[in-house]
Design a protein around this motif. Structure first.
Motif, PDB file in Angstrom:
ATOM      1  N   GLY A  17     -33.140 -39.414 -13.686  1.00  0.00           N
ATOM      2  CA  GLY A  17     -34.131 -38.477 -13.176  1.00  0.00           C
ATOM      3  C   GLY A  17     -34.322 -38.488 -11.686  1.00  0.00           C
ATOM      4  O   GLY A  17     -35.223 -37.823 -11.163  1.00  0.00           O
ATOM      5  N   ALA A  18     -33.453 -39.206 -10.957  1.00  0.00           N
ATOM      6  CA  ALA A  18     -33.594 -39.266  -9.494  1.00  0.00           C
ATOM      7  C   ALA A  18     -32.983 -38.051  -8.802  1.00  0.00           C
ATOM      8  O   ALA A  18     -33.129 -37.894  -7.592  1.00  0.00           O
ATOM      9  N   GLY A  19     -32.290 -37.214  -9.560  1.00  0.00           N
ATOM     10  CA  GLY A  19     -31.673 -36.020  -8.981  1.00  0.00           C
ATOM     11  C   GLY A  19     -30.265 -36.239  -8.475  1.00  0.00           C
ATOM     12  O   GLY A  19     -29.764 -35.467  -7.655  1.00  0.00           O
ATOM     13  N   LYS A  20     -29.597 -37.274  -8.973  1.00  0.00           N
ATOM     14  CA  LYS A  20     -28.258 -37.624  -8.482  1.00  0.00           C
ATOM     15  C   LYS A  20     -27.254 -36.492  -8.670  1.00  0.00           C
ATOM     16  O   LYS A  20     -26.486 -36.176  -7.752  1.00  0.00           O
ATOM     17  N   SER A  21     -27.227 -35.907  -9.860  1.00  0.00           N
ATOM     18  CA  SER A  21     -26.220 -34.879 -10.150  1.00  0.00           C
ATOM     19  C   SER A  21     -26.370 -33.676  -9.228  1.00  0.00           C
ATOM     20  O   SER A  21     -25.385 -33.185  -8.661  1.00  0.00           O
ATOM     21  N   THR A  22     -27.594 -33.182  -9.078  1.00  0.00           N
ATOM     22  CA  THR A  22     -27.836 -32.017  -8.227  1.00  0.00           C
ATOM     23  C   THR A  22     -27.451 -32.305  -6.782  1.00  0.00           C
ATOM     24  O   THR A  22     -26.783 -31.500  -6.121  1.00  0.00           O
ATOM     25  N   VAL A  23     -27.869 -33.472  -6.286  1.00  0.00           N
ATOM     26  CA  VAL A  23     -27.573 -33.842  -4.902  1.00  0.00           C
ATOM     27  C   VAL A  23     -26.077 -34.057  -4.696  1.00  0.00           C
ATOM     28  O   VAL A  23     -25.496 -33.572  -3.721  1.00  0.00           O
ATOM     29  N   ALA A  24     -25.441 -34.784  -5.612  1.00  0.00           N
ATOM     30  CA  ALA A  24     -24.008 -35.070  -5.483  1.00  0.00           C
ATOM     31  C   ALA A  24     -23.186 -33.788  -5.493  1.00  0.00           C
ATOM     32  O   ALA A  24     -22.239 -33.631  -4.724  1.00  0.00           O
ATOM     33  N   LYS A  25     -23.560 -32.868  -6.380  1.00  0.00           N
ATOM     34  CA  LYS A  25     -22.838 -31.597  -6.472  1.00  0.00           C
ATOM     35  C   LYS A  25     -22.952 -30.810  -5.167  1.00  0.00           C
ATOM     36  O   LYS A  25     -21.966 -30.245  -4.665  1.00  0.00           O
ATOM     37  N   ALA A  26     -24.153 -30.769  -4.594  1.00  0.00           N
ATOM     38  CA  ALA A  26     -24.367 -30.023  -3.347  1.00  0.00           C
ATOM     39  C   ALA A  26     -23.637 -30.672  -2.174  1.00  0.00           C
ATOM     40  O   ALA A  26     -23.048 -29.978  -1.335  1.00  0.00           O
ATOM     41  N   VAL A  27     -23.651 -32.003  -2.107  1.00  0.00           N
ATOM     42  CA  VAL A  27     -22.944 -32.708  -1.026  1.00  0.00           C
ATOM     43  C   VAL A  27     -21.442 -32.458  -1.120  1.00  0.00           C
ATOM     44  O   VAL A  27     -20.774 -32.205  -0.114  1.00  0.00           O
TER      45      VAL A  27
ATOM     46  N   TYR B   6     -16.637 -32.748  -7.100  1.00  0.00           N
ATOM     47  CA  TYR B   6     -17.744 -33.502  -7.669  1.00  0.00           C
ATOM     48  C   TYR B   6     -17.388 -33.882  -9.097  1.00  0.00           C
ATOM     49  O   TYR B   6     -16.994 -33.026  -9.899  1.00  0.00           O
ATOM     50  N   ILE B   7     -17.500 -35.164  -9.419  1.00  0.00           N
ATOM     51  CA  ILE B   7     -17.223 -35.647 -10.770  1.00  0.00           C
ATOM     52  C   ILE B   7     -18.534 -36.132 -11.378  1.00  0.00           C
ATOM     53  O   ILE B   7     -19.117 -37.117 -10.921  1.00  0.00           O
ATOM     54  N   ASP B   8     -18.992 -35.437 -12.392  1.00  0.00           N
ATOM     55  CA  ASP B   8     -20.263 -35.749 -13.046  1.00  0.00           C
ATOM     56  C   ASP B   8     -20.021 -36.814 -14.109  1.00  0.00           C
ATOM     57  O   ASP B   8     -19.760 -36.515 -15.275  1.00  0.00           O
ATOM     58  N   THR B   9     -20.100 -38.090 -13.708  1.00  0.00           N
ATOM     59  CA  THR B   9     -19.830 -39.172 -14.657  1.00  0.00           C
ATOM     60  C   THR B   9     -20.886 -39.236 -15.751  1.00  0.00           C
ATOM     61  O   THR B   9     -20.580 -39.596 -16.890  1.00  0.00           O
TER      62      THR B   9
ATOM     63  N   ARG C  57     -13.730 -28.410 -15.344  1.00  0.00           N
ATOM     64  CA  ARG C  57     -13.094 -27.208 -14.816  1.00  0.00           C
ATOM     65  C   ARG C  57     -14.165 -26.325 -14.182  1.00  0.00           C
ATOM     66  O   ARG C  57     -15.091 -25.907 -14.856  1.00  0.00           O
ATOM     67  N   SER C  58     -14.009 -26.121 -12.886  1.00  0.00           N
ATOM     68  CA  SER C  58     -14.922 -25.247 -12.142  1.00  0.00           C
ATOM     69  C   SER C  58     -16.388 -25.624 -12.361  1.00  0.00           C
ATOM     70  O   SER C  58     -17.250 -24.764 -12.579  1.00  0.00           O
ATOM     71  N   GLY C  59     -16.657 -26.921 -12.330  1.00  0.00           N
ATOM     72  CA  GLY C  59     -18.029 -27.386 -12.441  1.00  0.00           C
ATOM     73  C   GLY C  59     -18.580 -27.431 -13.858  1.00  0.00           C
ATOM     74  O   GLY C  59     -19.759 -27.723 -14.058  1.00  0.00           O
ATOM     75  N   ARG C  60     -17.751 -27.165 -14.866  1.00  0.00           N
ATOM     76  CA  ARG C  60     -18.201 -27.195 -16.255  1.00  0.00           C
ATOM     77  C   ARG C  60     -17.427 -28.271 -17.001  1.00  0.00           C
ATOM     78  O   ARG C  60     -16.290 -28.577 -16.657  1.00  0.00           O
ATOM     79  N   ILE C  61     -18.041 -28.842 -18.020  1.00  0.00           N
ATOM     80  CA  ILE C  61     -17.407 -29.918 -18.770  1.00  0.00           C
ATOM     81  C   ILE C  61     -16.961 -29.421 -20.136  1.00  0.00           C
ATOM     82  O   ILE C  61     -17.685 -28.691 -20.826  1.00  0.00           O
TER      83      ILE C  61
ATOM     84  N   GLY D 116     -10.554 -40.737  -8.662  1.00  0.00           N
ATOM     85  CA  GLY D 116     -11.013 -41.077  -7.322  1.00  0.00           C
ATOM     86  C   GLY D 116      -9.964 -41.669  -6.409  1.00  0.00           C
ATOM     87  O   GLY D 116     -10.132 -41.658  -5.187  1.00  0.00           O
ATOM     88  N   HIS D 117      -8.887 -42.195  -6.961  1.00  0.00           N
ATOM     89  CA  HIS D 117      -7.810 -42.705  -6.117  1.00  0.00           C
ATOM     90  C   HIS D 117      -6.732 -41.652  -5.880  1.00  0.00           C
ATOM     91  O   HIS D 117      -5.799 -41.886  -5.128  1.00  0.00           O
ATOM     92  N   ARG D 118      -6.905 -40.503  -6.531  1.00  0.00           N
ATOM     93  CA  ARG D 118      -5.940 -39.419  -6.372  1.00  0.00           C
ATOM     94  C   ARG D 118      -6.406 -38.374  -5.373  1.00  0.00           C
ATOM     95  O   ARG D 118      -5.597 -37.730  -4.711  1.00  0.00           O
ATOM     96  N   LYS D 119      -7.720 -38.192  -5.258  1.00  0.00           N
ATOM     97  CA  LYS D 119      -8.245 -37.150  -4.371  1.00  0.00           C
ATOM     98  C   LYS D 119      -9.650 -37.509  -3.916  1.00  0.00           C
ATOM     99  O   LYS D 119     -10.306 -38.380  -4.491  1.00  0.00           O
ATOM    100  N   SER D 120     -10.127 -36.850  -2.879  1.00  0.00           N
ATOM    101  CA  SER D 120     -11.473 -37.093  -2.362  1.00  0.00           C
ATOM    102  C   SER D 120     -12.525 -36.576  -3.337  1.00  0.00           C
ATOM    103  O   SER D 120     -12.413 -35.453  -3.842  1.00  0.00           O
ATOM    104  N   VAL D 121     -13.544 -37.412  -3.597  1.00  0.00           N
ATOM    105  CA  VAL D 121     -14.540 -37.052  -4.597  1.00  0.00           C
ATOM    106  C   VAL D 121     -15.924 -37.577  -4.214  1.00  0.00           C
ATOM    107  O   VAL D 121     -16.064 -38.506  -3.423  1.00  0.00           O
ATOM    108  N   VAL D 122     -16.923 -36.943  -4.809  1.00  0.00           N
ATOM    109  CA  VAL D 122     -18.283 -37.478  -4.847  1.00  0.00           C
ATOM    110  C   VAL D 122     -18.572 -37.773  -6.311  1.00  0.00           C
ATOM    111  O   VAL D 122     -18.404 -36.906  -7.162  1.00  0.00           O
TER     112      VAL D 122
END
Length: 378
Positions: free
Chosen positions: A173-183, A191-194, A230-234, A275-281
């Motif tokens: 609930g800290a808002g990680k997903s929203t913030v990570a996606k925007a960054v 952005y990889i939504d773990t 794919r394109s921000g959807r899982i 994460g070792h193949r390409k740049s990610v958040v």
């Protein structure tokens, strides 16, 4: 096999070889009666894949229909027909590899866009504009900007061995997903939504009635599980579950399955490979402490339990009408306890992480704070 020219009952194979893609056998035959030669193709007959439309209708998957859509997108573009046919075959092969008899039309569309994105970006924009129903010029400009940033990042990554890994950890609930996606979007990287990956596993365990204590069934389920972004959807096993994994029930299931060793082992390996193949958040509970201890940037995003419960309660809205704020707050506290006391990689802040408390700052301020710290040093 009968001769197609004279209808004689017997013909001979004089040459056999695989097709270029290796998924069919090409046979040259000769008729012993009329002497005519012809070619046949032998291919394994697979299960019929049904495509589920957005309105619930089902129709058999047709590779020719997919190829037709690609041809329209590639009109007057320098894409040879042979490459278009290969795209159609690759898409069909990916669908077959799922081992499922149904896939969503969204999944097929995302596969087409993945192919076009790497082959011809103009064709990709054409297809995406129809598939995603762009309503105005701004949507086109936004998609083009993403391509430009992606190309820039790809060029940077190809010019040197380093890729940029950004870890954002924190409690529920800290808002990680929203913030990570925007960054990630501001930086032009993926952005990889773990958290969504664990939600997907929890979703499947609930749907198939697999208990966390039955490790044998969990392991068998994981071996037959495909998770993709794919394109921000899982997508789970070819099905777009983006809208179905943001409930309180799935949230609790995700927290439970995250404590299962074989689940974490499988998903962490997928995350590291990406994460070792390409740049990610990436955001989660242990990205900076376990998944990427070598990440160039680590952030720990938090807020008070009361503030996180308030945000969660507002987010749920009418979806969970039976839940009160106090119940949501209790769930937040219980989840905090589980996450910080689990045996496997408990939630904790990495020693070299930057802590950001978002209790008294809004979403945009939080995003800008993280973004400015990254750009100032990178």
């Amino acid at each position: 096999m009968k001769c197609p020219y004279c209808n004689f009952d017997d013909t001979r194979v004089i040459d056999s070889r695989q097709t270029d893609e290796g998924h069919a056998i090409r046979r040259r035959r000769v008729c012993d009666s009329c002497g005519k030669r012809f070619t046949t193709y032998e291919k394994a007959e697979l299960m019929i894949n049904m495509v589920v439309k957005k309105d619930g209708r089902r129709e058999a998957f047709d590779r020719n229909k997919v190829i037709g859509g690609i041809i329209r997108a590639c009109e007057k573009r320098p894409v040879p027909m042979a490459e278009i046919e290969k795209m159609g075959e690759r898409i069909e092969r990916k669908i077959n590899s799922l081992g499922k008899n149904e896939v969503s039309s969204d999944y097929v569309g995302e596969l087409v866009m993945d192919e076009l994105r790497t082959v011809d970006q103009v064709a990709y924009i054409r297809f995406a504009s129809v598939y995603r129903q762009f309503a105005d010029v701004e949507k086109f400009a936004e998609e083009i900007d993403k391509i430009r940033m992606s190309n820039k990042t790809k060029t940077q990554e190809e010019s040197g061995p380093d890729v940029l890994r950004i870890a954002i950890d924190g409690p529920s609930g800290a808002g990680k997903s929203t913030v990570a996606k925007a960054v990630a979007e501001k930086l032009g990287i993926d952005y990889i939504d773990t958290g969504a990956m664990y939600r997907a596993v929890g979703f499947k365990m609930l749907r198939e009635g697999v208990g966390a204590e039955d490790t044998g069934r969990v392991e068998r389920m994981l071996n037959d599980t495909e998770i993709d972004f794919r394109s921000g959807r899982i997508f789970l096993d070819g099905e777009d579950i983006s809208a179905g994994i943001r409930t309180q029930e799935i949230s609790e299931a995700a927290s439970e399955c995250a404590q299962i060793g074989i689940v974490r082992e499988k998903l962490v390996q997928i995350q590291r490979d990406i994460g070792h193949r390409k740049s990610v958040v990436m955001d989660g509970r242990d990205i900076g402490t376990n998944v990427f201890p070598d990440a160039q940037f680590k952030f720990f995003l938090t807020a008070t339990p009361e503030e996180r419960a308030r945000r969660r309660f507002e987010q749920l809205g009418g979806k969970e009408q039976d839940l009160s704020y106090d119940e949501v707050l209790q769930d937040v506290r219980e989840r905090d306890y589980r996450d910080t006391h689990r045996e496997l990689n408990p939630l904790s802040m990495a020693e070299d992480a930057i802590e950001i408390d978002s209790t008294d700052i809004n979403e945009e301020e939080t995003i800008n704070e993280i973004y400015s710290r990254i750009t100032a040093e990178h």
